[in-house]
Design a protein around this motif. Sequence first.
Motif, PDB file in Angstrom:
ATOM      1  N   TYR A  80       1.623  -5.052   9.849  1.00 30.89           N
ATOM      2  CA  TYR A  80       2.353  -3.835  10.515  1.00 30.89           C
ATOM      3  C   TYR A  80       3.209  -3.255   9.389  1.00 30.89           C
ATOM      4  CZ  TYR A  80       0.897  -5.642  15.278  1.00 30.89           C
ATOM      5  OH  TYR A  80       0.287  -6.098  15.942  1.00 30.89           O
ATOM      6  N   MET A  81       3.103  -3.853   8.024  1.00 35.61           N
ATOM      7  CA  MET A  81       4.090  -3.167   7.141  1.00 35.61           C
ATOM      8  C   MET A  81       4.352  -1.538   7.337  1.00 35.61           C
ATOM      9  SD  MET A  81       3.948  -3.877   2.996  1.00 35.61           S
ATOM     10  CE  MET A  81       5.316  -3.498   2.007  1.00 35.61           C
ATOM     11  N   PHE A  82       3.125  -0.903   7.398  1.00 39.44           N
ATOM     12  CA  PHE A  82       3.351   0.474   7.393  1.00 39.44           C
ATOM     13  C   PHE A  82       3.022   1.269   8.586  1.00 39.44           C
ATOM     14  CE2 PHE A  82       3.161  -0.383   2.699  1.00 39.44           C
ATOM     15  CZ  PHE A  82       4.382   0.303   2.545  1.00 39.44           C
ATOM     16  N   TYR A  83       2.682   0.446   9.578  1.00 39.52           N
ATOM     17  CA  TYR A  83       2.420   0.712  11.126  1.00 39.52           C
ATOM     18  C   TYR A  83       3.178   1.986  11.679  1.00 39.52           C
ATOM     19  CZ  TYR A  83       0.631   0.693  15.719  1.00 39.52           C
ATOM     20  OH  TYR A  83      -0.196   0.855  16.907  1.00 39.52           O
ATOM     21  N   GLY A  84       2.525   2.997  12.040  1.00 39.97           N
ATOM     22  CA  GLY A  84       3.268   4.157  12.544  1.00 39.97           C
ATOM     23  C   GLY A  84       3.728   5.346  11.376  1.00 39.97           C
ATOM     24  N   CYS A  85       3.557   4.935  10.225  1.00 36.95           N
ATOM     25  CA  CYS A  85       3.991   5.750   9.287  1.00 36.95           C
ATOM     26  C   CYS A  85       2.809   6.832   9.116  1.00 36.95           C
ATOM     27  CB  CYS A  85       4.289   4.866   7.838  1.00 36.95           C
ATOM     28  SG  CYS A  85       5.348   3.834   8.136  1.00 36.95           S
ATOM     29  N   THR A  86       3.035   7.963   9.991  1.00 40.28           N
ATOM     30  CA  THR A  86       1.924   8.738   9.915  1.00 40.28           C
ATOM     31  C   THR A  86       1.812  10.022   8.933  1.00 40.28           C
ATOM     32  OG1 THR A  86       3.385  10.136  11.388  1.00 40.28           O
ATOM     33  CG2 THR A  86       1.819   8.805  12.448  1.00 40.28           C
ATOM     34  N   GLY A  87       2.748   9.945   8.013  1.00 39.60           N
ATOM     35  CA  GLY A  87       2.786  10.939   6.842  1.00 39.60           C
ATOM     36  C   GLY A  87       2.250  10.062   5.621  1.00 39.60           C
ATOM     37  N   ILE A  88       2.028   8.892   5.668  1.00 41.04           N
ATOM     38  CA  ILE A  88       1.266   8.183   4.526  1.00 41.04           C
ATOM     39  C   ILE A  88      -0.208   8.677   4.455  1.00 41.04           C
ATOM     40  CG2 ILE A  88       0.801   6.132   3.340  1.00 41.04           C
ATOM     41  CD1 ILE A  88       3.020   4.985   4.427  1.00 41.04           C
ATOM     42  N   THR A  89      -0.413   9.290   3.152  1.00 41.18           N
ATOM     43  CA  THR A  89      -2.015   9.412   3.116  1.00 41.18           C
ATOM     44  C   THR A  89      -2.733   8.526   2.294  1.00 41.18           C
ATOM     45  OG1 THR A  89      -1.264  10.834   0.970  1.00 41.18           O
ATOM     46  CG2 THR A  89      -1.371  12.005   2.892  1.00 41.18           C
ATOM     47  N   SER A  90      -2.173   7.731   1.551  1.00 39.30           N
ATOM     48  CA  SER A  90      -2.956   6.638   0.942  1.00 39.30           C
ATOM     49  C   SER A  90      -1.954   5.609   0.561  1.00 39.30           C
ATOM     50  CB  SER A  90      -3.728   6.885  -0.173  1.00 39.30           C
ATOM     51  OG  SER A  90      -3.108   7.507  -1.125  1.00 39.30           O
ATOM     52  N   VAL A  91      -2.423   4.394   0.218  1.00 38.69           N
ATOM     53  CA  VAL A  91      -1.780   3.238  -0.204  1.00 38.69           C
ATOM     54  C   VAL A  91      -2.596   2.515  -1.265  1.00 38.69           C
ATOM     55  CG1 VAL A  91      -0.976   0.892   0.222  1.00 38.69           C
ATOM     56  CG2 VAL A  91      -0.431   2.621   2.081  1.00 38.69           C
ATOM     57  N   ASP A  92      -2.083   2.497  -2.349  1.00 42.91           N
ATOM     58  CA  ASP A  92      -2.844   2.092  -3.819  1.00 42.91           C
ATOM     59  C   ASP A  92      -2.571   0.530  -3.750  1.00 42.91           C
ATOM     60  OD1 ASP A  92      -3.850   1.269  -6.044  1.00 42.91           O
ATOM     61  OD2 ASP A  92      -3.023   3.030  -7.267  1.00 42.91           O
ATOM     62  N   LEU A  93      -3.918   0.002  -3.366  1.00 36.12           N
ATOM     63  CA  LEU A  93      -4.039  -1.777  -3.522  1.00 36.12           C
ATOM     64  C   LEU A  93      -4.989  -1.822  -4.444  1.00 36.12           C
ATOM     65  CD1 LEU A  93      -3.581  -2.288   0.404  1.00 36.12           C
ATOM     66  CD2 LEU A  93      -2.069  -2.776  -1.317  1.00 36.12           C
ATOM     67  N   SER A  94      -5.119  -1.143  -5.500  1.00 38.71           N
ATOM     68  CA  SER A  94      -6.303  -1.381  -6.576  1.00 38.71           C
ATOM     69  C   SER A  94      -6.181  -2.761  -7.234  1.00 38.71           C
ATOM     70  CB  SER A  94      -6.129  -0.359  -7.413  1.00 38.71           C
ATOM     71  OG  SER A  94      -4.952  -0.181  -8.251  1.00 38.71           O
ATOM     72  N   SER A  95      -5.085  -3.541  -7.445  1.00 39.39           N
ATOM     73  CA  SER A  95      -5.264  -4.668  -8.227  1.00 39.39           C
ATOM     74  C   SER A  95      -5.112  -5.851  -7.175  1.00 39.39           C
ATOM     75  CB  SER A  95      -3.890  -4.636  -8.883  1.00 39.39           C
ATOM     76  OG  SER A  95      -3.971  -3.677  -9.981  1.00 39.39           O
ATOM     77  N   LEU A  96      -4.995  -5.670  -5.890  1.00 44.75           N
ATOM     78  CA  LEU A  96      -4.820  -6.730  -4.933  1.00 44.75           C
ATOM     79  C   LEU A  96      -6.175  -7.667  -4.946  1.00 44.75           C
ATOM     80  CD1 LEU A  96      -3.101  -8.177  -2.852  1.00 44.75           C
ATOM     81  CD2 LEU A  96      -4.358  -6.458  -1.093  1.00 44.75           C
TER      82      LEU A  96
END
Length: 109
Positions: A80-96
């Motif tokens: 739920y870290m960014f749950y409901g954050c409707t303005g976020i277009t993407s999350v860069d998790l490329s190194s995870l």
Amino acid sequence: NTYPNITKIDLSNLTTVSGSSACAGMCKDTTSITSVDLSSLTTVSGSQACRQMFYGCTGITGTIDLSSLTTISGYTGCSYMFYGCTGITSVDLSSLNTKYVCRMQHNER
């Protein structure tokens, strides 16, 4: 609304979040936040370490740069870290490295 006058969260020097519930719910429902810098975060460890950290922060927009994040460990560490954050277009998790991630549920908007 926890901090009604805060618009930017600069955690660019934060590299590690560890410990049970360390940042859980930190800015939950703070709708005035428009940007978050977590660009140096490499490790999240501990049960619920970042759970609901920005939950419901509807003012956050654009891309969240988590490209340095390599490790998440601990049951529900980022749920739920960014749950409901409707303005976020993407999350860069490329190194995870997801080898030790057991759950990443409910992070969609």
